[in-house]
Design a protein around this motif. Structure first.
Motif, PDB file in Angstrom:
ATOM      1  N   ARG A  59       2.928  -5.964  11.459  1.00 11.46           N
ATOM      2  CA  ARG A  59       2.534  -4.977  12.468  1.00 11.46           C
ATOM      3  C   ARG A  59       2.424  -5.612  13.852  1.00 11.46           C
ATOM      4  NH1 ARG A  59      -2.621  -1.008  11.684  1.00 11.46           N
ATOM      5  NH2 ARG A  59      -1.286  -0.114  10.076  1.00 11.46           N
ATOM      6  N   GLY A  89      -8.592  -9.870   8.143  1.00 10.75           N
ATOM      7  CA  GLY A  89      -7.173  -9.561   7.992  1.00 10.75           C
ATOM      8  C   GLY A  89      -6.419  -9.495   9.312  1.00 10.75           C
ATOM      9  N   ILE A  90      -5.151  -9.871   9.253  1.00 12.61           N
ATOM     10  CA  ILE A  90      -4.245  -9.631  10.389  1.00 12.61           C
ATOM     11  C   ILE A  90      -2.950  -9.042   9.833  1.00 12.61           C
ATOM     12  CG2 ILE A  90      -2.808 -10.671  12.204  1.00 12.61           C
ATOM     13  CD1 ILE A  90      -4.901 -12.749  12.657  1.00 12.61           C
ATOM     14  N   GLY A  91      -2.486  -7.974  10.437  1.00 18.50           N
ATOM     15  CA  GLY A  91      -1.211  -7.386  10.025  1.00 18.50           C
ATOM     16  C   GLY A  91      -0.074  -8.125  10.709  1.00 18.50           C
ATOM     17  N   ARG A 122       0.874  -1.174   0.000  1.00 19.43           N
ATOM     18  CA  ARG A 122       0.000   0.000   0.000  1.00 19.43           C
ATOM     19  C   ARG A 122       0.907   1.219   0.000  1.00 19.43           C
ATOM     20  NH1 ARG A 122      -4.859  -1.561   4.330  1.00 19.43           N
ATOM     21  NH2 ARG A 122      -5.428  -3.506   3.266  1.00 19.43           N
ATOM     22  N   PHE A 130       4.147  -4.878   3.492  1.00 17.30           N
ATOM     23  CA  PHE A 130       4.004  -5.581   4.759  1.00 17.30           C
ATOM     24  C   PHE A 130       3.383  -6.955   4.528  1.00 17.30           C
ATOM     25  CE2 PHE A 130      -0.619  -4.832   5.240  1.00 17.30           C
ATOM     26  CZ  PHE A 130      -0.802  -3.732   4.399  1.00 17.30           C
ATOM     27  N   VAL A 187       7.720  -0.824  10.845  1.00 18.08           N
ATOM     28  CA  VAL A 187       6.840  -1.779  10.157  1.00 18.08           C
ATOM     29  C   VAL A 187       5.387  -1.662  10.623  1.00 18.08           C
ATOM     30  CG1 VAL A 187       8.686  -3.396   9.673  1.00 18.08           C
ATOM     31  CG2 VAL A 187       7.372  -3.649  11.790  1.00 18.08           C
ATOM     32  N   ARG A 229       3.416   0.964  10.203  1.00 22.29           N
ATOM     33  CA  ARG A 229       2.743   1.477   9.009  1.00 22.29           C
ATOM     34  C   ARG A 229       3.783   1.595   7.907  1.00 22.29           C
ATOM     35  NH1 ARG A 229      -1.988   3.106   8.015  1.00 22.29           N
ATOM     36  NH2 ARG A 229      -2.532   3.415  10.193  1.00 22.29           N
ATOM     37  N   SER A 230       4.035   0.460   7.281  1.00 23.24           N
ATOM     38  CA  SER A 230       5.015   0.442   6.197  1.00 23.24           C
ATOM     39  C   SER A 230       4.253   0.407   4.882  1.00 23.24           C
ATOM     40  CB  SER A 230       5.914  -0.785   6.343  1.00 23.24           C
ATOM     41  OG  SER A 230       5.124  -1.936   6.551  1.00 23.24           O
ATOM     42  N   GLU A 277      -4.366  -1.140  15.563  1.00 24.98           N
ATOM     43  CA  GLU A 277      -5.219  -2.096  14.843  1.00 24.98           C
ATOM     44  C   GLU A 277      -4.348  -3.221  14.277  1.00 24.98           C
ATOM     45  OE1 GLU A 277      -7.709  -0.476  11.617  1.00 24.98           O
ATOM     46  OE2 GLU A 277      -7.562  -2.434  10.662  1.00 24.98           O
ATOM     47  N   VAL A 278      -4.480  -4.410  14.866  1.00 24.97           N
ATOM     48  CA  VAL A 278      -3.695  -5.546  14.362  1.00 24.97           C
ATOM     49  C   VAL A 278      -4.545  -6.515  13.552  1.00 24.97           C
ATOM     50  CG1 VAL A 278      -1.798  -5.486  16.031  1.00 24.97           C
ATOM     51  CG2 VAL A 278      -3.920  -6.678  16.628  1.00 24.97           C
ATOM     52  N   GLY A 279      -5.854  -6.418  13.704  1.00 24.66           N
ATOM     53  CA  GLY A 279      -6.715  -7.316  12.931  1.00 24.66           C
ATOM     54  C   GLY A 279      -8.034  -6.649  12.629  1.00 24.66           C
ATOM     55  N   HIS A 280      -8.674  -7.115  11.574  1.00 22.78           N
ATOM     56  CA  HIS A 280      -9.942  -6.504  11.177  1.00 22.78           C
ATOM     57  C   HIS A 280     -10.780  -7.573  10.484  1.00 22.78           C
ATOM     58  CE1 HIS A 280     -11.906  -2.574   9.493  1.00 22.78           C
ATOM     59  NE2 HIS A 280     -12.765  -3.386  10.066  1.00 22.78           N
TER      60      HIS A 280
HETATM   61  P1  ATP Z   1      -5.013   1.250   9.185  1.00 23.39           P
HETATM   62  O1  ATP Z   1      -6.310   1.777   9.732  1.00 23.39           O
HETATM   63  O2  ATP Z   1      -3.974   1.073  10.221  1.00 23.39           O
HETATM   64  O3  ATP Z   1      -4.534   2.007   7.968  1.00 23.39           O
HETATM   65  P2  ATP Z   1      -6.457  -0.558   7.580  1.00 23.39           P
HETATM   66  O4  ATP Z   1      -7.781  -0.464   8.256  1.00 23.39           O
HETATM   67  O5  ATP Z   1      -6.226   0.248   6.365  1.00 23.39           O
HETATM   68  O6  ATP Z   1      -5.314  -0.238   8.662  1.00 23.39           O
HETATM   69  P3  ATP Z   1      -7.065  -3.236   6.749  1.00 23.39           P
HETATM   70  O7  ATP Z   1      -7.430  -2.955   5.344  1.00 23.39           O
HETATM   71  O8  ATP Z   1      -8.144  -3.487   7.743  1.00 23.39           O
HETATM   72  O9  ATP Z   1      -6.085  -2.072   7.271  1.00 23.39           O
HETATM   73  O10 ATP Z   1      -5.983  -4.424   6.706  1.00 23.39           O
HETATM   74  C1  ATP Z   1      -5.912  -5.495   7.659  1.00 23.39           C
HETATM   75  C2  ATP Z   1      -4.733  -5.324   8.596  1.00 23.39           C
HETATM   76  O11 ATP Z   1      -3.504  -5.082   7.900  1.00 23.39           O
HETATM   77  C3  ATP Z   1      -4.857  -4.146   9.524  1.00 23.39           C
HETATM   78  O12 ATP Z   1      -5.692  -4.465  10.612  1.00 23.39           O
HETATM   79  C4  ATP Z   1      -3.414  -3.929   9.949  1.00 23.39           C
HETATM   80  O13 ATP Z   1      -3.075  -4.788  11.020  1.00 23.39           O
HETATM   81  C5  ATP Z   1      -2.627  -4.335   8.724  1.00 23.39           C
HETATM   82  N1  ATP Z   1      -2.131  -3.156   7.991  1.00 23.39           N
HETATM   83  C6  ATP Z   1      -2.856  -2.296   7.253  1.00 23.39           C
HETATM   84  N2  ATP Z   1      -2.084  -1.335   6.719  1.00 23.39           N
HETATM   85  C7  ATP Z   1      -0.820  -1.607   7.145  1.00 23.39           C
HETATM   86  C8  ATP Z   1       0.444  -0.979   6.927  1.00 23.39           C
HETATM   87  N3  ATP Z   1       0.558   0.093   6.164  1.00 23.39           N
HETATM   88  N4  ATP Z   1       1.541  -1.521   7.508  1.00 23.39           N
HETATM   89  C9  ATP Z   1       1.434  -2.625   8.275  1.00 23.39           C
HETATM   90  N5  ATP Z   1       0.275  -3.258   8.518  1.00 23.39           N
HETATM   91  C10 ATP Z   1      -0.842  -2.765   7.958  1.00 23.39           C
END
Ligand code: ATP
Ligand code: MG
Ligand code: MG
Ligand code: MG
Length: 566
Positions: free
Chosen positions: A449, A444-446, A140, A155, A149, A151-152, A409-412
């Motif tokens: 992250r 999803g799980i980061g 992204r 990832f 890492v 917000r990289s 946010e580590v998971g969604h």
């Molecule tokens: P954020 O709100 O932090 O930008 P997101 O809501 O855009 O995250 P999701 O699309 O829900 O992210 O992606 C699932 C998971 O991927 C997130 O819960 C997060 O743990 C991880 N993730 C998302 N963007 C990043 C990033 N730039 N670097 C590392 N991990 C990420």
């Protein structure tokens, strides 16, 4: 493993851009190294941690009945055109052409790809439900990669996608994933909270985020002191029933106009024709250098109109929909302007029905505001006020009071419904041999992250303190003067073999370094258990043991050592 065989890249240097502790320690402990903005090399020590995190996730996903797949990082743009997201996604999607001038993108997520796979492979309701997952690299093009890492740009994510004949089946798998995520984050040794989250423009019935509680988190998490109730503060519904919000117009009248950029300026610069319909919201706490402003457009304003505008104050053009969450919160379909550098970070369409309590700001430390909100007069300003207002309030669940903490946010997990299956026409034959559009969930799980988040919760002034389940090594052996004392060397080697035979991940520090250097390295890299072997102890038949979290070490009789460690 022996340190002589390991790239032990510990350093005292802390890069100036490393503002959070996990970023600092990941560099200092030799876990990662920067390559370019938002891109990192993972060093051997870090990869060991990553693989352990992945193993736990994989085990629990398999236990839940999900099947592992692996999809390409490179995705054909045709599928994004088909889903409609080619327009919506904005510059976080890195697009490029191959040698035949065909359009591709680096996958930031895989809804399109899996939906395409499923529409080709799954024919009958008898094959459903299914849940496919992968652990794979995502890209992204984050506007502000930061915190290492955390917000990289590149990832690793575990992403899963489930398909169903109906909502009930989707709910079942969703609940199963919720449970699996709780098991995963518990096994990872994290203090976490599943929280209700905003479903944004996708709509649907359910979305939960999993947050690791840490001050460096970018979200505010409201939860009850006496129940499982928890919500991302982004989600206004969690804090106030819909009907109780004052009209948006009322709230808007309380909004200050920033001195530097009048509404007139803002509109001119956005080439907005409908000046009358716009109002600005100065998010309190903004400074002159960072005048965080939300521009609120009224009515059914055509956001496309401002799509091509360039920001005169920053080098790059406005990032459309650069923050999906904001776009979602605003319910903007055609694209909106995200929190671009400095001046006018947020534009939302006020006609959107569910515009409330979203995060906005410059996506920079201290400028990421939660609760920018004109649906409730109590939460019109910045985060501090929001806290004052809601903290201690009775929880909407009826039990306990509201506590607010920062969360990472580590998971969604998300009930997508039929958004993608309709767009891509993913259907199967139902019991009556009719084509039926599928219901879909995503989870999803980061992964990368998570490693940073684990450090945010587990460190001291000496370095990282890994949770046992993901430590690169569980035990380290630190022999004193091993290269001068054959007795110490022999016992160290024997213990090393014995521990390995027990299936324990053990690191033998066989360098001829000063004890102080060895101790501080082992502390810095966060090995939970340390055994020191020295001549003096051996004279008394003793080994020295120290738990990373304890201040003092203890003497353990050599003969009892293996049983002690069990
Ligand atoms: P954020 O709100 O932090 O930008 P997101 O809501 O855009 O995250 P999701 O699309 O829900 O992210 O992606 C699932 C998971 O991927 C997130 O819960 C997060 O743990 C991880 N993730 C998302 N963007 C990043 C990033 N730039 N670097 C590392 N991990 C990420
Ligand atoms: Mg994001
Ligand atoms: Mg998010
Ligand atoms: Mg998310």
């Amino acid at each position: 493993m022996k340190t002589s065989n390991l790239l032990l890249a510990t350093t005292r240097e802390t890069p100036s851009d490393a503002v959070v502790i996990s970023h600092q320690l990941m560099i200092r402990a030799g876990i990662i190294r920067p390559l370019a903005g938002g891109l990192y090399n993972w060093l051997p020590l870090g990869v060991r941690v990553l693989r352990k995190v992945e193993a736990i996730i994989r085990e629990e996903m398999n236990r839940s009945g999900a099947q592992e797949v692996l999809m390409p990082v490179v995705q054909p743009m045709e599928l994004w055109e088909e889903s409609g997201r080619a327009n919506d996604y904005g510059p976080e999607l890195l697009r490029f052409k191959d040698r035949h001038q065909r359009d591709f993108a680096l996958g930031p997520t895989h809804e399109e790809i899996i939906t395409d796979l499923v529409r080709k492979e799954i024919r009958s309701y008898k094959q459903l439900p299914v849940n496919f997952y992968q652990i794979q690299t995502k890209f992204r093009d984050e506007i502000r990669p930061r915190f290492g890492v955390m917000r990289s740009r590149e990832f690793i994510m575990k992403d899963a996608y489930s398909f169903h004949m109906d909502r009930e089946s989707l709910q079942e798998t969703y609940d199963e994933m919720h449970a699996a995520y709780c098991r995963i984050f518990s096994r990872l040794g994290l203090d976490f909270r599943p929280v209700q989250a905003d479903t944004g423009s996708i709509g649907g019935d359910g979305s939960h985020e999993f947050h690791v509680l840490a001050d460096s988190g970018e979200d505010d998490i409201a939860f009850s002191t006496h129940s499982d109730f928890a919500a991302n503060v982004e989600l206004a519904e969690a804090l106030a029933p819909k009907g109780e919000r004052p009209a948006a117009t009322e709230a808007l009248t309380k909004v200050a106009t920033p001195n530097k950029h009048s509404i007139e300026d803002v509109c001119n610069f956005l080439q907005l024709k409908q000046k009358k319909v716009a109002k600005t919201l100065l998010v309190q706490g903004a400074t002159e250098a960072h005048p965080v402003v939300a521009l609120v457009l009224r009515g059914d304003h055509e956001l496309n109109e401002i799509k091509a505008v360039k920001h005169p104050l920053v080098a790059e053009p406005f990032a459309f929909a650069s923050d999906q969450a904001i776009m979602d919160a605003a319910g903007c379909k055609a694209g909106s302007i995200g929190p671009v550098d400095l001046k006018i970070p947020v534009i939302v369409d006020r006609s959107a029905a569910h515009m409330a309590d979203f995060v906005c700001g410059a996506n920079e430390d201290g400028f990421h505001f939660t609760g920018a909100n004109w649906d409730r007069d109590t939460q019109i300003t910045e985060v501090a006020d929001l806290r004052n207002v809601v903290k201690g309030d009775p929880s909407p669940c009826g039990h306990g009071h509201i506590e607010i903490r920062r969360g990472i946010e580590v998971g969604h997990i998300f009930q997508l419904g039929n958004k993608y299956s309709t767009a891509l026409n993913a259907n199967v034959q139902n019991e009556n041999s009719r084509a039926q559009i599928l219901e879909m969930g995503c989870y999803g799980i980061g992964v990368t992250r998570v490693v940073a988040a684990a450090i945010e919760q587990n460190y001291d002034d000496k370095g990282v303190i890994w949770p046992e389940s993901i430590a690169p090594f569980q035990v380290c052996i630190v022999p004193m003067q091993m290269h001068k004392s054959p007795r110490v060397a022999e016992i160290a080697q024997q213990l090393y073999k014995d521990l390995q035979a027990q299936g324990i991940d053990v690191l033998l520090d066989d360098r001829s370094e000063r004890p102080g250097v060895m101790f501080s390295d082992m502390d810095l890299i966060g090995i939970p258990h340390r055994i020191v072997i020295g001549e003096r102890g051996l004279d008394n038949g003793m080994l020295e043991y120290k738990y990373r979290r304890d201040a003092e070490s203890q003497e353990i009789p050599q003969a009892e050592f293996m049983s002690f460690l069990q």
